[in-house]
Design a protein around this motif. Structure first.
Motif, PDB file in Angstrom:
ATOM      1  N   SER A   1       0.858  -1.171   0.000  1.00 47.64           N
ATOM      2  CA  SER A   1       0.000   0.000   0.000  1.00 47.64           C
ATOM      3  C   SER A   1       0.898   1.226   0.000  1.00 47.64           C
ATOM      4  O   SER A   1       1.971   1.226   0.630  1.00 47.64           O
ATOM      5  N   MET A   2       0.460   2.258  -0.699  1.00 50.31           N
ATOM      6  CA  MET A   2       1.297   3.427  -0.909  1.00 50.31           C
ATOM      7  C   MET A   2       0.614   4.678  -0.389  1.00 50.31           C
ATOM      8  O   MET A   2      -0.620   4.801  -0.437  1.00 50.31           O
ATOM      9  N   GLY A   3       1.419   5.616   0.061  1.00 45.71           N
ATOM     10  CA  GLY A   3       0.872   6.862   0.553  1.00 45.71           C
ATOM     11  C   GLY A   3       1.707   8.049   0.132  1.00 45.71           C
ATOM     12  O   GLY A   3       2.888   7.910  -0.195  1.00 45.71           O
ATOM     13  N   TRP A   4       1.071   9.202   0.108  1.00 47.88           N
ATOM     14  CA  TRP A   4       1.759  10.477  -0.082  1.00 47.88           C
ATOM     15  C   TRP A   4       1.522  11.325   1.162  1.00 47.88           C
ATOM     16  O   TRP A   4       0.394  11.430   1.657  1.00 47.88           O
ATOM     17  N   PHE A   5       2.597  11.905   1.645  1.00 40.09           N
ATOM     18  CA  PHE A   5       2.555  12.829   2.774  1.00 40.09           C
ATOM     19  C   PHE A   5       3.258  14.111   2.351  1.00 40.09           C
ATOM     20  O   PHE A   5       3.968  14.135   1.356  1.00 40.09           O
ATOM     21  N   ARG A   6       3.068  15.162   3.120  1.00 45.63           N
ATOM     22  CA  ARG A   6       3.762  16.416   2.827  1.00 45.63           C
ATOM     23  C   ARG A   6       4.148  17.107   4.119  1.00 45.63           C
ATOM     24  O   ARG A   6       3.521  16.906   5.163  1.00 45.63           O
ATOM     25  N   GLN A   7       5.201  17.918   4.014  1.00 43.34           N
ATOM     26  CA  GLN A   7       5.682  18.649   5.178  1.00 43.34           C
ATOM     27  C   GLN A   7       6.080  20.048   4.759  1.00 43.34           C
ATOM     28  O   GLN A   7       6.987  20.223   3.940  1.00 43.34           O
ATOM     29  N   ALA A   8       5.386  21.017   5.305  1.00 41.58           N
ATOM     30  CA  ALA A   8       5.695  22.418   5.061  1.00 41.58           C
ATOM     31  C   ALA A   8       6.693  22.895   6.118  1.00 41.58           C
ATOM     32  O   ALA A   8       6.788  22.302   7.206  1.00 41.58           O
ATOM     33  N   PRO A   9       7.442  23.961   5.829  1.00 39.08           N
ATOM     34  CA  PRO A   9       8.428  24.457   6.797  1.00 39.08           C
ATOM     35  C   PRO A   9       7.793  24.760   8.150  1.00 39.08           C
ATOM     36  O   PRO A   9       6.754  25.430   8.225  1.00 39.08           O
ATOM     37  N   GLY A  10       8.399  24.251   9.199  1.00 32.22           N
ATOM     38  CA  GLY A  10       7.915  24.505  10.541  1.00 32.22           C
ATOM     39  C   GLY A  10       6.691  23.717  10.949  1.00 32.22           C
ATOM     40  O   GLY A  10       6.147  23.925  12.040  1.00 32.22           O
ATOM     41  N   LYS A  11       6.248  22.806  10.091  1.00 28.64           N
ATOM     42  CA  LYS A  11       5.057  22.008  10.399  1.00 28.64           C
ATOM     43  C   LYS A  11       5.388  20.526  10.414  1.00 28.64           C
ATOM     44  O   LYS A  11       6.399  20.096   9.878  1.00 28.64           O
ATOM     45  N   GLU A  12       4.488  19.763  11.020  1.00 25.70           N
ATOM     46  CA  GLU A  12       4.661  18.323  11.040  1.00 25.70           C
ATOM     47  C   GLU A  12       4.292  17.722   9.683  1.00 25.70           C
ATOM     48  O   GLU A  12       3.520  18.307   8.917  1.00 25.70           O
ATOM     49  N   ARG A  13       4.826  16.549   9.431  1.00 31.04           N
ATOM     50  CA  ARG A  13       4.485  15.834   8.218  1.00 31.04           C
ATOM     51  C   ARG A  13       3.018  15.393   8.308  1.00 31.04           C
ATOM     52  O   ARG A  13       2.595  14.839   9.326  1.00 31.04           O
ATOM     53  N   GLU A  14       2.274  15.639   7.244  1.00 31.64           N
ATOM     54  CA  GLU A  14       0.859  15.326   7.260  1.00 31.64           C
ATOM     55  C   GLU A  14       0.471  14.431   6.090  1.00 31.64           C
ATOM     56  O   GLU A  14       1.076  14.471   5.020  1.00 31.64           O
ATOM     57  N   PHE A  15      -0.572  13.658   6.319  1.00 29.40           N
ATOM     58  CA  PHE A  15      -1.075  12.742   5.309  1.00 29.40           C
ATOM     59  C   PHE A  15      -1.767  13.506   4.178  1.00 29.40           C
ATOM     60  O   PHE A  15      -2.477  14.492   4.421  1.00 29.40           O
ATOM     61  N   VAL A  16      -1.586  13.031   2.953  1.00 30.20           N
ATOM     62  CA  VAL A  16      -2.243  13.614   1.793  1.00 30.20           C
ATOM     63  C   VAL A  16      -3.188  12.602   1.120  1.00 30.20           C
ATOM     64  O   VAL A  16      -4.375  12.854   0.962  1.00 30.20           O
ATOM     65  N   ALA A  17      -2.643  11.450   0.727  1.00 33.05           N
ATOM     66  CA  ALA A  17      -3.444  10.475  -0.018  1.00 33.05           C
ATOM     67  C   ALA A  17      -2.822   9.099   0.130  1.00 33.05           C
ATOM     68  O   ALA A  17      -1.617   8.976   0.362  1.00 33.05           O
ATOM     69  N   ALA A  18      -3.651   8.077  -0.030  1.00 32.74           N
ATOM     70  CA  ALA A  18      -3.154   6.705   0.046  1.00 32.74           C
ATOM     71  C   ALA A  18      -3.955   5.817  -0.886  1.00 32.74           C
ATOM     72  O   ALA A  18      -5.108   6.117  -1.228  1.00 32.74           O
ATOM     73  N   ILE A  19      -3.321   4.711  -1.288  1.00 31.61           N
ATOM     74  CA  ILE A  19      -3.974   3.725  -2.139  1.00 31.61           C
ATOM     75  C   ILE A  19      -3.568   2.348  -1.643  1.00 31.61           C
ATOM     76  O   ILE A  19      -2.398   2.095  -1.359  1.00 31.61           O
ATOM     77  N   SER A  20      -4.542   1.474  -1.503  1.00 30.08           N
ATOM     78  CA  SER A  20      -4.268   0.156  -0.934  1.00 30.08           C
ATOM     79  C   SER A  20      -3.634  -0.763  -1.972  1.00 30.08           C
ATOM     80  O   SER A  20      -3.707  -0.524  -3.167  1.00 30.08           O
ATOM     81  N   TRP A  21      -3.018  -1.829  -1.458  1.00 24.41           N
ATOM     82  CA  TRP A  21      -2.312  -2.759  -2.330  1.00 24.41           C
ATOM     83  C   TRP A  21      -3.268  -3.678  -3.078  1.00 24.41           C
ATOM     84  O   TRP A  21      -2.936  -4.171  -4.149  1.00 24.41           O
ATOM     85  N   ILE A  22      -4.470  -3.893  -2.526  1.00 27.93           N
ATOM     86  CA  ILE A  22      -5.431  -4.767  -3.172  1.00 27.93           C
ATOM     87  C   ILE A  22      -6.749  -4.015  -3.329  1.00 27.93           C
ATOM     88  O   ILE A  22      -7.216  -3.357  -2.408  1.00 27.93           O
ATOM     89  N   GLY A  23      -7.285  -4.054  -4.492  1.00 30.46           N
ATOM     90  CA  GLY A  23      -8.559  -3.393  -4.733  1.00 30.46           C
ATOM     91  C   GLY A  23      -8.449  -1.924  -5.095  1.00 30.46           C
ATOM     92  O   GLY A  23      -9.417  -1.328  -5.559  1.00 30.46           O
TER      93      GLY A  23
END
Length: 129
Positions: free
Chosen positions: A33-55
């Protein structure tokens, strides 16, 4: 363990589009399963999008719903993040993440950084107003 390399970042104007790619190697990509996260300066890394390995189940954070689309091509060992209608607040380093056999046919809860064991080094996305 899978290795991940992001690409496709850069500078875009507000309202524009970018497509990020994440190429995986040294693993059975279709099992991850794959995900995208992002981190802006001075902020914590946050979730953006994910896709599962099956289906191919997908999950998005509210701020990108209707604007971003995650997809995967198992034949190319690559996951994509199509980003449309970009906003200045989308400016961040975008990270790709992977975890084997994470979730089933549905992603039912907001993914977190703790769900993923493999990470890329990130690609910078800058959106100008």
């Amino acid at each position: 363990q899978v290795q991940l390399v992001e690409s496709g970042g850069g500078l875009a104007q507000a309202g524009g589009s970018l497509r990020l790619s994440c190429a995986a190697s040294r693993g059975s990509f279709s099992s991850y399963s794959m995900g995208w996260f992002r981190q802006a300066p001075g902020k914590e890394r946050e979730f953006v999008a994910a896709i599962s390995w099956i289906g191919g189940s997908t999950y998005y954070t509210d701020s990108v719903k209707g604007r971003f689309t995650i997809s995967r091509n198992n034949a190319k060992n690559t996951v994509y993040l199509q980003m449309n209608s970009l906003k200045p607040e989308d400016t961040a380093v975008y990270y790709c993440a992977a975890e084997k056999f994470l979730w089933g046919h549905e992603i039912t809860t907001m993914p977190t950084t703790g769900n993923f064991g493999s990470w890329g080094l990130g690609t910078q996305v800058t959106v100008s107003s």
